[in-house]
Write an enzyme that holds these catalytic residues in place. Structure first.
Site, PDB file in Angstrom:
ATOM      1  NE  ARG A 268      -2.242  -0.934   3.651  1.00  0.00           N
ATOM      2  CZ  ARG A 268      -2.189  -0.077   4.607  1.00  0.00           C
ATOM      3  NH1 ARG A 268      -2.456   1.278   4.269  1.00  0.00           N
ATOM      4  NH2 ARG A 268      -1.420  -0.115   5.471  1.00  0.00           N
TER       5      ARG A 268
ATOM      6  CE  LYS B  40      -6.181  -4.064   4.343  1.00  0.00           C
ATOM      7  NZ  LYS B  40      -6.804  -4.991   5.336  1.00  0.00           N
TER       8      LYS B  40
ATOM      9  CG  HIS C 283      -7.478  -4.755  10.087  1.00  0.00           C
ATOM     10  ND1 HIS C 283      -6.157  -4.338  10.317  1.00  0.00           N
ATOM     11  CD2 HIS C 283      -7.424  -5.477   9.015  1.00  0.00           C
ATOM     12  CE1 HIS C 283      -5.502  -4.881   9.214  1.00  0.00           C
ATOM     13  NE2 HIS C 283      -6.278  -5.565   8.765  1.00  0.00           N
TER      14      HIS C 283
ATOM     15  CB  SER D  17      -0.327  -6.508   6.778  1.00  0.00           C
ATOM     16  OG  SER D  17       0.245  -7.480   5.909  1.00  0.00           O
TER      17      SER D  17
ATOM     18  CE  LYS E 153      -5.917  -9.225   9.658  1.00  0.00           C
ATOM     19  NZ  LYS E 153      -4.655  -8.780   9.265  1.00  0.00           N
ATOM     20  CB  THR E 154      -4.517 -15.271   6.915  1.00  0.00           C
ATOM     21  OG1 THR E 154      -5.010 -13.963   6.392  1.00  0.00           O
ATOM     22  CG2 THR E 154      -4.921 -16.189   5.895  1.00  0.00           C
TER      23      THR E 154
ATOM     24  CG  ASP F 114      -7.681  -8.324   6.005  1.00  0.00           C
ATOM     25  OD1 ASP F 114      -6.886  -8.050   7.056  1.00  0.00           O
ATOM     26  OD2 ASP F 114      -7.832  -7.473   5.261  1.00  0.00           O
TER      27      ASP F 114
ATOM     28  NE  ARG G 169      -0.484  -9.139   1.498  1.00  0.00           N
ATOM     29  CZ  ARG G 169      -0.997  -9.100   2.532  1.00  0.00           C
ATOM     30  NH1 ARG G 169      -1.947  -9.877   2.677  1.00  0.00           N
ATOM     31  NH2 ARG G 169      -0.463  -8.356   3.411  1.00  0.00           N
TER      32      ARG G 169
END
Length: 523
Positions: free
Chosen positions: A61, A203, A222, A241, A245-246, A260, A326
Site C-alpha cells: 500500500r 482496503k 480489522h 498485516s 490473522k489469516t 481480514d 500475496r
C-alpha cells in the site's frame, strides 16, 4: 446478461460521466478474465492453474498517497491526520476530470459485488478497473451476485475505480505524487491511480464500511474470525498485516468465517469479504495446508510470486520482488470456510502483535480495562513489504489494530467494542507472534507451533483459571504456565541471555507506550 459487451451496454458508466470509445466488460466470470489477462500480457498461468501477476514498483500500500475529500457532509466525523489526509473538493474534481478523459479510450472491466455478508448491512459496490486481473481480484475478494436478474438491476451505492496507468499531477490535483487514492464520501466514489497493487481496492472498501457502519451500531473490525463446533463458539483475531490473522484463523478443527475484515452487529459477526488475501512468502504445506493448497488453484491470483518461466513452478520462498507476496482467492478455496460468512457473538478476542523488541510475552490475559488500552494502542511492528519503503520491522502504534483504515476517531470504535465485550462476556488475550529471546536480529520469531498451542489452550478452556503475573508497565497479565509450553518461553525476560539488556529494551518500549497514550488522555 453478464459477459463481454461493448459501449452500447454501458449500463451505468455514463452516469459517472465516463465517455466510452473502447470496450466495457461487465461481470466477466473467472475463465474469461483469465483469457483477457493473458491476451493483454497482464500475467501468466502457473502450474496447476493460479494466475501470476507483478505489481511493478508498488508491492504494498501507499498510505502517504491516500486522501479523503474534505466536504461538509462528513467533515466533522473524520479523524483528520496522517491516516486521513484532507484534499479539497476542487482538487478531487480536477483529478476526476482528468481520469475520466484518460478512461474514455481504455478497455474497462466492471464487477458488481457487495461488501458485507449480512444482507441488512451489505454495501453494493461497483469496481471499475483498467486491468482484467484487477477485476478478477475484485471478484475474488468481494461477495458475488450470481443471480442474472439481480445483476441487471444492480445499483451501486459506492464506486471504486482503479486505473494504474493514470498518473496524478501534484501541482493541479493536490496530491503528493503521481500515485493517488482519493476517497469522496459525499460523491460515493474512490479514485485509485498510479499503482498496480490490488490491495488498495479492498482496503478502500474496508475504509468506506468503517465509516458507514458504526452509526448503525455495527463495529467494523480489522480482524479474522472462525468458530468451533457451532457458530456460537466464535474467536476474533485482530492485527495488522503480517501478524498472523489469516494463519491463526485457518486452523484444523475450526470453521473460517473470514481472514481480514468483519462487522459485529446485534446478531453476531459477519465477513465483509468473499475471499482471502493471504501472505504467500515461505508458505509451508505442513503448517498451513489449506492456504498452501489455495496458492495452487485455478482462480487464485498470485501477486509478485517468483515463478520458473519454463516449467511454471512456483517458488514461494523467493522474496526477489518483495516480502509481501500475496495470494487472492475466493473463500470457497478453503475447505473449512463457512460459505455464508456469518457467526454468533465472540467468546474470545485475540490481539495479535509482532513485537520486534522481543519484550512482550507470547500470551497474556487482559482485563476489560487492559483490553481497551491495547485496542487503542494497537502496538505492533510493520512487517517488511506491506507498505512502500518497509524493508525491516518498524515499531508502530495503530489504533484499533487498523488505524490506516479508520475514517472515524478511534474512540468511536473502542466504545462499541467495550459495550459489546461487556454485553456478551467476552474474554480478551494479547498474543505476541513476534520475537522471543532478544530483539530483532538477535532473538528468533516465536514458532507457529507454540502460538497455535497457546491459542488452542484458550479456545479449549484450559487457561480459564491459569494464574497470571501482573505487568503494570504494559498493562497485561502474563500467564505463568500453559500445558505443553516451557515456563521460560512464557516469561520473555527469562528467554533473554542478558536480563539487563531485556530491562533496557522493556523500558524503551514502555516509554514509547506512554508517549503514544498521551493522545488518548484528556488534556
Amino acid at each position: 446478461m453478464s459477459g463481454e459487451s461493448t459501449t452500447s451496454k454501458a449500463r451505468g458508466l455514463e452516469m459517472l460521466g465516463i465517455d466510452r470509445r473502447a470496450g466495457t466488460y461487465w461481470n466477466l466470470p473467472t475463465p474469461i478474465l483469465y483469457e483477457h489477462a493473458i491476451r493483454r500480457g497482464e500475467g501468466i498461468v502457473a502450474h496447476l492453474g493460479p494466475l501470476v501477476v507483478a505489481t511493478g514498483q508498488h508491492t504494498g500500500r501507499s498510505p502517504n498517497d491516500r486522501f479523503v475529500v474534505e466536504e461538509p457532509s462528513s467533515r466533522d466525523d473524520i479523524w483528520w491526520g496522517p491516516f486521513n489526509r484532507p484534499i479539497s473538493e476542487a482538487h478531487f474534481e480536477h483529478a476526476w476530470g482528468r481520469m475520466r478523459s484518460f478512461l474514455a479510450d481504455r478497455d474497462l472491466y466492471v464487477q458488481d459485488c457487495y461488501g458485507g455478508a449480512d444482507p441488512r448491512f451489505r454495501l453494493p459496490v461497483r469496481v471499475v478497473t483498467e486491468y482484467a486481473w484487477h477485476s478478477l481480484f475484485a471478484r475474488n475478494m468481494l461477495i458475488r451476485e450470481f443471480d442474472e436478474e439481480a445483476l441487471s438491476a444492480f445499483r451501486p451505492e459506492f464506486t471504486v475505480i482503479a486505473a494504474p496507468n493514470f498518473r496524478a499531477d501534484p501541482a493541479s490535483d493536490g496530491t503528493r505524487s503521481g500515485t493517488c487514492i482519493l476517497i469522496n464520501l459525499a460523491r460515493r466514489l474512490v479514485l485509485i491511480g498510479g499503482t498496480e497493487y490490488a490491495g488498495e481496492v479492498k482496503k478502500s472498501i474496508f475504509s468506506i464500511l468503517n465509516y458507514l457502519l458504526p452509526p448503525r451500531g455495527v463495529l467494523s473490525m480489522h480482524c479474522s474470525a472462525n468458530y468451533g463446533d457451532d457458530r456460537d463458539d466464535v474467536a476474533l483475531f485482530f492485527g495488522l498485516s503480517g501478524t498472523g490473522k489469516t494463519t491463526l484463523s485457518t486452523t484444523p478443527g475450526r470453521t473460517l468465517i473470514g481472514d481480514d475484515e468483519h462487522g459485529w452487529g446485534d446478531d453476531g459477526v459477519f465477513n465483509f469479504e468473499g475471499g482471502c488475501y493471504a501472505k504467500a512468502i515461505r508458505l509451508r504445506k505442513e503448517s498451513e495446508p489449506e492456504i498452501h493448497e489455495a496458492t495452487r488453484r485455478f482462480g487464485t491470483v498470485l501477486e509478485n510470486v517468483a515463478i520458473d518461466p519454463v516449467g511454471r513452478r512456483l517458488d514461494l520462498d523467493s522474496a526477489a520482488k518483495t516480502e509481501n507476496t500475496r495470494a487472492s482467492y475466493p473463500i470457497t478455496h478453503i475447505p473449512s470456510a463457512d460459505p455464508w460468512g456469518v457467526g454468533g457473538h465472540p467468546r474470545h478476542i485475540f490481539f495479535l502483535t509482532y513485537d520486534a523488541f522481543g519484550v512482550l510475552p507470547p500470551i497474556a490475559r487482559l482485563s476489560a480495562e487492559q483490553a481497551m488500552f491495547h485496542y487503542l494502542t494497537g502496538y505492533t511492528s510493520k512487517v517488511a513489504g506491506t507498505e512502500v519503503g518497509i524493508s525491516e520491522p518498524v515499531v508502530t502504534f495503530s489504533p484499533c489494530f487498523g488505524g490506516p483504515f479508520l475514517p472515524r476517531r478511534p474512540r468511536e470504535y473502542a466504545r462499541l467494542l467495550g459495550e459489546k465485550m461487556e454485553r456478551h462476556d467476552v474474554r480478551c488475550w494479547l498474543i505476541n507472534t513476534g520475537i522471543n529471546g532478544g530483539p530483532h536480529g538477535v532473538g528468533r520469531r516465536i514458532p507457529l507451533s507454540i502460538t497455535r498451542a497457546l491459542v488452542d489452550a484458550v479456545l479449549e478452556g484450559r487457561l480459564d483459571d491459569a494464574t497470571t503475573r501482573e505487568d503494570r508497565a504494559f498493562r497485561l497479565g502474563r500467564l505463568e504456565s500453559c500445558p505443553g509450553v516451557a515456563p521460560e518461553t512464557l516469561d520473555p525476560r527469562a528467554s533473554w541471555g542478558d536480563p539487563a539488556a531485556y530491562d533496557r529494551a522493556a523500558a524503551d518500549l514502555t516509554a514509547r507506550f506512554e508517549e503514544n497514550q498521551r493522545q488518548f488522555t484528556p488534556a
